[in-house]
Write a protein that holds these residues in place. Structure first.
Motif, short mmCIF file in Angstrom:
data_model
loop_
_atom_site.label_atom_id
_atom_site.label_comp_id
_atom_site.label_asym_id
_atom_site.label_seq_id
_atom_site.Cartn_x
_atom_site.Cartn_y
_atom_site.Cartn_z
N LEU A 129 41.21 32.07 47.18
CA LEU A 129 40.15 32.97 46.70
C LEU A 129 39.05 32.21 45.98
CD1 LEU A 129 42.31 35.93 45.39
CD2 LEU A 129 40.61 36.08 47.21
N LYS A 130 39.44 31.27 45.13
CA LYS A 130 38.45 30.51 44.38
C LYS A 130 37.61 29.63 45.29
CE LYS A 130 40.72 30.72 39.95
NZ LYS A 130 39.75 30.98 38.91
N ALA A 131 38.25 29.03 46.30
CA ALA A 131 37.51 28.20 47.26
C ALA A 131 36.50 29.04 48.03
CB ALA A 131 38.48 27.50 48.21
N LYS A 132 36.92 30.20 48.50
CA LYS A 132 36.01 31.08 49.25
C LYS A 132 34.91 31.61 48.34
CE LYS A 132 36.08 32.28 53.08
NZ LYS A 132 35.31 31.69 54.19
N VAL B 121 50.66 34.49 35.08
CA VAL B 121 51.07 34.14 33.72
C VAL B 121 52.30 34.95 33.31
CG1 VAL B 121 50.38 34.27 31.29
CG2 VAL B 121 48.78 33.37 32.98
N THR B 122 52.26 36.24 33.59
CA THR B 122 53.40 37.10 33.26
C THR B 122 54.64 36.68 34.04
OG1 THR B 122 51.91 38.95 32.84
CG2 THR B 122 54.22 39.49 33.22
N VAL C 97 39.34 39.40 41.71
CA VAL C 97 40.68 39.49 42.30
C VAL C 97 41.51 38.29 41.87
CG1 VAL C 97 41.98 39.47 44.47
CG2 VAL C 97 39.93 40.89 44.27
N ALA C 98 40.92 37.11 41.90
CA ALA C 98 41.63 35.90 41.47
C ALA C 98 42.04 36.00 40.00
CB ALA C 98 40.77 34.66 41.70
N GLU C 99 41.20 36.60 39.19
CA GLU C 99 41.51 36.76 37.76
C GLU C 99 42.70 37.70 37.55
OE1 GLU C 99 41.54 36.08 33.85
OE2 GLU C 99 40.27 35.04 35.30
N VAL C 100 42.73 38.79 38.30
CA VAL C 100 43.85 39.73 38.20
C VAL C 100 45.14 39.04 38.63
CG1 VAL C 100 44.84 41.85 39.16
CG2 VAL C 100 42.45 41.81 38.43
N GLN D 180 51.39 33.27 45.08
CA GLN D 180 50.24 33.79 44.35
C GLN D 180 49.30 32.66 43.93
OE1 GLN D 180 51.05 36.79 41.37
NE2 GLN D 180 52.89 37.40 42.50
N ASN D 181 49.86 31.54 43.49
CA ASN D 181 49.01 30.39 43.15
C ASN D 181 48.25 29.88 44.37
OD1 ASN D 181 49.26 30.03 40.33
ND2 ASN D 181 51.30 29.19 40.62
#
Length: 64
Positions: free
Chosen positions: A21-24, A51-52, A42-45, A14-15
Motif C-alpha cells: 500500500l505504501k509503495a503504491k 501493533v495490537t 488504509v495502511a494506517e488502519v 498484514q506487514n
C-alpha cells in the motif's frame, strides 16, 4: 483465540500488504493525490491492527 502460528502468519501478511500500500501510495502521489491519501489511510488502519496483534503475540509468547 487463534493459535500463535496463525497470528504470526497474519502479522506477516498484514506487514506485506502495508508495504504494498505504501509503495503504491508513493507512485500515485503526483497523479492521483486523493487515491494516494486513501491508500495511506488504509495502511494506517492496518498498522494500528499490526501493533495490537504484535502485542497479543508477545503476550502469548511470554505466557509460554
Amino acid at each position: 483465540m487463534p493459535r500463535l502460528a496463525q497470528m504470526k502468519g497474519s502479522l506477516h501478511i498484514q506487514n506485506f500488504y502495508i508495504g504494498k500500500l505504501k509503495a503504491k501510495q508513493e507512485q500515485l502521489f503526483e497523479s492521483d493525490p486523493e487515491l494516494a491519501q486513501l491508500l495511506d489511510n488504509v495502511a494506517e488502519v492496518l498498522s494500528e491492527h499490526v501493533v495490537t496483534l504484535a502485542d497479543d503475540i508477545a503476550e502469548l509468547e511470554y505466557e509460554d
